[in-house]
Design a protein around this motif. Structure first.
Motif, PDB file in Angstrom:
ATOM      1  N   GLN A   1       1.030  -1.197  -0.069  1.00 34.71           N
ATOM      2  CA  GLN A   1      -0.006  -0.126   0.002  1.00 34.71           C
ATOM      3  C   GLN A   1       0.768   1.312   0.214  1.00 34.71           C
ATOM      4  OE1 GLN A   1      -3.447  -0.017   0.104  1.00 34.71           O
ATOM      5  NE2 GLN A   1      -3.243  -2.114  -0.522  1.00 34.71           N
TER       6      GLN A   1
ATOM      7  N   GLU B   1      -3.889  10.484   2.073  1.00 38.58           N
ATOM      8  CA  GLU B   1      -4.899   9.525   1.905  1.00 38.58           C
ATOM      9  C   GLU B   1      -4.460   8.295   2.789  1.00 38.58           C
ATOM     10  OE1 GLU B   1      -2.544   9.628  -1.977  1.00 38.58           O
ATOM     11  OE2 GLU B   1      -3.495  10.976  -0.699  1.00 38.58           O
ATOM     12  N   TRP B   2      -3.136   8.081   3.214  1.00 34.33           N
ATOM     13  CA  TRP B   2      -2.896   7.297   4.151  1.00 34.33           C
ATOM     14  C   TRP B   2      -3.169   7.626   5.485  1.00 34.33           C
ATOM     15  CZ3 TRP B   2      -2.076   2.376   4.512  1.00 34.33           C
ATOM     16  CH2 TRP B   2      -1.243   1.781   5.622  1.00 34.33           C
TER      17      TRP B   2
ATOM     18  N   ALA C   1      -5.497   9.537   6.556  1.00 32.64           N
ATOM     19  CA  ALA C   1      -6.972   9.696   6.546  1.00 32.64           C
ATOM     20  C   ALA C   1      -7.527   8.365   6.974  1.00 32.64           C
ATOM     21  CB  ALA C   1      -7.512  10.406   5.247  1.00 32.64           C
ATOM     22  N   ARG C   2      -6.670   7.251   6.923  1.00 29.73           N
ATOM     23  CA  ARG C   2      -7.256   5.890   6.894  1.00 29.73           C
ATOM     24  C   ARG C   2      -7.267   5.484   8.459  1.00 29.73           C
ATOM     25  NH1 ARG C   2      -5.047   1.621   2.525  1.00 29.73           N
ATOM     26  NH2 ARG C   2      -5.689   0.221   4.218  1.00 29.73           N
ATOM     27  N   LYS C   3      -8.462   4.873   8.742  1.00 29.58           N
ATOM     28  CA  LYS C   3      -8.492   4.396  10.362  1.00 29.58           C
ATOM     29  C   LYS C   3      -7.569   3.367  10.465  1.00 29.58           C
ATOM     30  CE  LYS C   3     -13.354   5.529  10.882  1.00 29.58           C
ATOM     31  NZ  LYS C   3     -13.571   6.527  11.642  1.00 29.58           N
ATOM     32  N   ASP C   4      -7.138   2.724   9.440  1.00 31.95           N
ATOM     33  CA  ASP C   4      -6.023   1.322   9.984  1.00 31.95           C
ATOM     34  C   ASP C   4      -4.684   1.933   9.577  1.00 31.95           C
ATOM     35  OD1 ASP C   4      -6.295   1.702   7.163  1.00 31.95           O
ATOM     36  OD2 ASP C   4      -6.492  -0.598   6.989  1.00 31.95           O
ATOM     37  N   ALA C   5      -4.284   3.184   9.481  1.00 33.72           N
ATOM     38  CA  ALA C   5      -3.080   3.477   9.021  1.00 33.72           C
ATOM     39  C   ALA C   5      -2.200   3.358  10.294  1.00 33.72           C
ATOM     40  CB  ALA C   5      -3.204   5.116   8.757  1.00 33.72           C
TER      41      ALA C   5
END
Length: 112
Positions: A13, A32-33, A35-39
């Motif tokens: 990713q 965008e990374w 902003a991810r909850k699983d970052a």
């Protein structure tokens, strides 16, 4: 000085961009990374944040991805990249690093 860059991937990713800027390197996470909850961070030494990380030379995390010893000698000779060019070696050898982190060269116009 060459201004080169690479896309940093974590388990395939895209998570950030590593750039060579004059006499330093800059790593920044992609919005965008972040902003991810699983970052997750690529390293505990590079916690998630929107501000870039600037380092003289390579940040130690990225430097530790480079080959060492006899493998550095073989890689440098085979790829015709000086051992004194750690950024070039990183771009040439870390598309398939040990572990989850990969670095793929980016063309300047592709830098997000």
């Amino acid at each position: 000085m060459k201004n080169r860059s690479g896309q940093v991937l974590l388990s395939g990713q895209p998570v950030g961009v590593l750039e060579e800027i004059e006499d330093k390197t800059r790593f920044r996470y992609l919005p965008e990374w972040l902003a991810r909850k699983d970052a997750v961070p690529v390293s505990l030494t590079l916690p998630l944040r929107p501000e870039p990380y600037d380092s003289p030379g390579l940040h130690p995390f990225f430097e530790n991805l480079l080959p060492e010893g006899w493998l550095l000698d073989v890689s440098s000779k085979k790829l015709k990249i000086s051992k004194d060019d750690p950024f070039g070696l990183l771009l040439a050898t870390c598309g398939d690093c040990v572990g989850a982190v990969e670095i793929e060269p980016l063309e300047p116009e592709a830098i997000p």
